[in-house]
Design a protein around this motif. Structure first.
Motif, PDB file in Angstrom:
ATOM      1  N   UNK A 316       0.820  -1.209   0.000  1.00 57.33           N
ATOM      2  CA  UNK A 316       0.000   0.000   0.000  1.00 57.33           C
ATOM      3  C   UNK A 316       0.850   1.254   0.000  1.00 57.33           C
ATOM      4  N   UNK A 317       2.022   1.227   0.643  1.00 60.25           N
ATOM      5  CA  UNK A 317       2.938   2.358   0.728  1.00 60.25           C
ATOM      6  C   UNK A 317       2.379   3.497   1.559  1.00 60.25           C
ATOM      7  N   UNK A 318       1.246   3.321   2.202  1.00 59.76           N
ATOM      8  CA  UNK A 318       0.655   4.404   2.983  1.00 59.76           C
ATOM      9  C   UNK A 318      -0.237   3.819   4.078  1.00 59.76           C
ATOM     10  N   UNK A 319      -0.276   4.458   5.247  1.00 58.68           N
ATOM     11  CA  UNK A 319      -0.976   3.864   6.385  1.00 58.68           C
ATOM     12  C   UNK A 319      -2.488   3.764   6.229  1.00 58.68           C
ATOM     13  N   UNK A 320      -3.107   4.679   5.468  1.00 60.45           N
ATOM     14  CA  UNK A 320      -4.558   4.655   5.329  1.00 60.45           C
ATOM     15  C   UNK A 320      -5.017   3.819   4.140  1.00 60.45           C
ATOM     16  N   UNK A 321      -4.089   3.183   3.425  1.00 59.26           N
ATOM     17  CA  UNK A 321      -4.462   2.347   2.300  1.00 59.26           C
ATOM     18  C   UNK A 321      -4.885   0.966   2.750  1.00 59.26           C
ATOM     19  N   UNK A 322      -5.345   0.164   1.806  1.00 65.20           N
ATOM     20  CA  UNK A 322      -5.626  -1.236   2.135  1.00 65.20           C
ATOM     21  C   UNK A 322      -5.365  -2.099   0.909  1.00 65.20           C
ATOM     22  N   UNK A 323      -5.107  -3.360   1.159  1.00 65.19           N
ATOM     23  CA  UNK A 323      -4.695  -4.261   0.083  1.00 65.19           C
ATOM     24  C   UNK A 323      -5.836  -4.586  -0.872  1.00 65.19           C
ATOM     25  N   UNK A 324      -7.077  -4.675  -0.383  1.00 61.30           N
ATOM     26  CA  UNK A 324      -8.178  -4.912  -1.318  1.00 61.30           C
ATOM     27  C   UNK A 324      -8.254  -3.808  -2.365  1.00 61.30           C
ATOM     28  N   UNK A 325      -8.046  -2.554  -1.956  1.00 57.92           N
ATOM     29  CA  UNK A 325      -8.002  -1.455  -2.922  1.00 57.92           C
ATOM     30  C   UNK A 325      -6.900  -1.668  -3.953  1.00 57.92           C
ATOM     31  N   UNK A 326      -5.738  -2.093  -3.476  1.00 56.63           N
ATOM     32  CA  UNK A 326      -4.598  -2.262  -4.373  1.00 56.63           C
ATOM     33  C   UNK A 326      -4.731  -3.488  -5.262  1.00 56.63           C
ATOM     34  N   UNK A 327      -5.463  -4.482  -4.819  1.00 56.49           N
ATOM     35  CA  UNK A 327      -5.776  -5.619  -5.694  1.00 56.49           C
ATOM     36  C   UNK A 327      -6.533  -5.120  -6.927  1.00 56.49           C
ATOM     37  N   UNK A 328      -7.539  -4.292  -6.693  1.00 51.57           N
ATOM     38  CA  UNK A 328      -8.317  -3.744  -7.812  1.00 51.57           C
ATOM     39  C   UNK A 328      -7.467  -2.830  -8.689  1.00 51.57           C
ATOM     40  N   UNK A 329      -6.677  -1.955  -8.046  1.00 52.75           N
ATOM     41  CA  UNK A 329      -5.856  -1.023  -8.820  1.00 52.75           C
ATOM     42  C   UNK A 329      -4.827  -1.767  -9.662  1.00 52.75           C
ATOM     43  N   UNK A 330      -4.222  -2.809  -9.101  1.00 54.02           N
ATOM     44  CA  UNK A 330      -3.234  -3.585  -9.849  1.00 54.02           C
ATOM     45  C   UNK A 330      -3.853  -4.180 -11.107  1.00 54.02           C
ATOM     46  N   UNK A 331      -5.100  -4.602 -11.008  1.00 52.82           N
ATOM     47  CA  UNK A 331      -5.783  -5.129 -12.191  1.00 52.82           C
ATOM     48  C   UNK A 331      -6.147  -4.005 -13.155  1.00 52.82           C
ATOM     49  N   UNK A 332      -6.650  -2.904 -12.610  1.00 48.21           N
ATOM     50  CA  UNK A 332      -7.149  -1.817 -13.438  1.00 48.21           C
ATOM     51  C   UNK A 332      -6.050  -1.196 -14.293  1.00 48.21           C
ATOM     52  N   UNK A 333      -4.878  -0.932 -13.689  1.00 49.65           N
ATOM     53  CA  UNK A 333      -3.837  -0.228 -14.443  1.00 49.65           C
ATOM     54  C   UNK A 333      -3.306  -1.062 -15.606  1.00 49.65           C
ATOM     55  N   UNK A 334      -3.516  -2.379 -15.561  1.00 44.96           N
ATOM     56  CA  UNK A 334      -3.086  -3.206 -16.690  1.00 44.96           C
ATOM     57  C   UNK A 334      -4.138  -3.261 -17.785  1.00 44.96           C
ATOM     58  N   UNK A 335      -5.389  -2.985 -17.432  1.00 44.52           N
ATOM     59  CA  UNK A 335      -6.458  -3.132 -18.420  1.00 44.52           C
ATOM     60  C   UNK A 335      -6.845  -1.825 -19.099  1.00 44.52           C
TER      61      UNK A 335
END
Length: 471
Positions: A316-335
């Protein structure tokens, strides 16, 4: 014993073959004793031994998520834009650090580190993270927070040469502190808390600090982690600094900093040739898609890294982030790239990165990341009875729906080493309201400190010498 029984969906491992309907997981102490399907549930045996049988017919049960890169106590980063909008007026990584990142590190104390780390851990537990890392000063207080929260924690003691942080240490002080942290805390709490050495970045640390951290990592057989090639300016400046070596990656290779114990954060500017070099050396990368896309406008080329064979975790690289958000973002930025540029990227890849990939990146692949006999019981559940986002579900669409519709999801249960940190949405060890109240006080103190420094003309980032100076 605890039996997660009759699971509506069980993800034993992050791929279609690992999805089980009506499965079960048997936990014995801190470890998983067995995993199976509906036909062979040991519920009668568990009940006969006075164990606990949990009906999961309305739940998704899966491995706990793993955050391979975070700065847990840096909540002041989130406050700064409201205090001083110019803190976001930067054009590259150097200015970003100067205006947006380092002020909190300049102000921070041990006590604020403890409270704000606990706040970040509350957020992580609520969103299904069971293993977390923290690159931050004051490792003693980070350790205390790990003991209190009972999360699985890897401490990355922040060390840096070019700025003066709140701990006031120089290179000698950081190396001594890092060694003491390893001696005191590595494999503490039955192995639940570990330590890896952490020079901040190739351009912010002297060669003595970089090599000294690797020497300690080798001596004590711990991990070595650092930020690398985070954005285009980072690439330009770093390669210029190590031009005599043929660039940053050539320097790292020549100095034997590319090892199986090495974990790089970000790596947005790594090319395919360098990815192959990393894969051959056994280097792992923490992919931080949300942070990088938000603050630097670039993300790592995950398909190319995977094709080269690089181990990838998610952070997440940040304390207020969460991994579920980054799971979606990791998919989104590739598509979102043009269709002719898209590489093969199976829907379950981000879940893999957030579980077994992260476990391998942290050198814990034999202990966590999947639900199988002999591994530690790091387990989360998601309530499906009152979940309107993950609907409708079946075994065929489950992984895709988690990736694309699970952003920000709150979990029902979070377990680490067979102990519930959250049960039915309620914390079992942490007083969230009290932690937030103490954190509010720290944020008020930071705001006062920042405004006073600005008003008096004092720097909010104290430099030892300029960024990217050849040393």
């Amino acid at each position: 014993m605890i039996l997660f029984d009759n699971c509506r969906f069980l993800i034993a491992q992050p791929d279609p073959q690992g999805v089980v309907e009506d499965g079960w997981v048997l936990v014995d102490g801190p470890v998983i004793k067995a995993v199976g399907g509906a036909e062979d549930s040991p519920r009668a045996e568990v009940a006969a031994q006075d164990g606990e049988v949990i009906d999961c017919s309305g739940k998704l049960v899966m491995p706990g998520l793993i955050d391979t890169h975070n700065h847990l106590a840096n909540y002041a980063l989130n406050l700064l834009p409201g205090i001083d909008p110019s803190s976001l007026d930067y054009t590259g990584i150097s200015e970003c650090l100067e205006k947006f990142i380092w002020p909190a590190y300049t102000w921070v104390s041990g006590e604020s580190t403890y409270d704000l780390t606990l706040l970040s851990m509350c957020n992580a537990i609520k969103h299904g993270t069971t293993t977390i890392t923290s690159a931050f000063p004051f490792p003693d207080d980070t350790f205390r927070a790990g003991v209190t929260s009972k999360m699985r924690l890897i401490i990355h003691p922040q060390t840096v040469s070019n700025v003066l942080l709140g701990d006031g240490l120089d290179d000698d002080g950081y190396l001594a502190q890092t060694e003491e942290t390893i001696r005191n805390y590595h494999n503490a709490e039955d192995g639940r808390i570990q330590v890896a050495t952490h020079p901040h970045c190739t351009y912010s640390c002297t060669e003595r600090l970089l090599l000294g951290c690797m020497e300690l990592a080798e001596r004590y057989d711990v991990g070595f982690a650092t930020h690398l090639l985070n954005c285009p300016e980072d690439r330009e400046m770093s390669d210029a600094q190590y031009a005599a070596w043929g660039g940053t990656v050539a320097y790292l290779q020549a100095r034997d900093l590319l090892q199986e114990r090495t974990l790089f954060f970000h790596c947005d500017q790594v090319n395919r040739r360098e990815a192959e070099v990393f894969a051959e050396a056994g280097v792992a990368i923490s992919h931080n898609p949300q942070s990088n896309a938000t603050y630097h406008g670039s993300v790592a080329d995950v398909p190319a890294l995977r094709e080269a064979g690089v181990t990838l975790g998610l952070g997440t690289d940040m304390p207020a982030g969460n991994i579920f958000d980054n799971i979606y973002t990791a998919y989104l930025v590739n598509t979102v790239v043009p269709i002719d540029q898209q590489a093969q990227f199976e829907p379950w890849v981000p879940i893999e990165m957030a579980t077994i990939g992260g476990a391998k990146a942290l050198r814990l692949g034999d202990k966590i990341g999947t639900l199988e006999a002999g591994k530690r019981a790091d387990i989360i559940t998601v309530d499906l009875l009152r979940n309107t986002t993950l609907y409708p579900l079946n075994a065929g669409n489950l992984l895709y729906w988690i990736v694309t519709k699970c952003a920000g999801t709150l979990v029902a249960d979070t377990m680490v080493d067979g102990t519930f940190l959250m049960r039915d949405g309620e914390f079992t060890f942490l007083d969230e309201e009290a932690i937030i109240a103490r954190s509010d006080q720290w944020m008020a103190r930071f705001e006062s400190w920042y405004r006073d420094r600005k008003a008096s003309g004092q720097p909010v980032t104290v430099r030892k010498y300029p960024d990217y100076e050849n040393r």
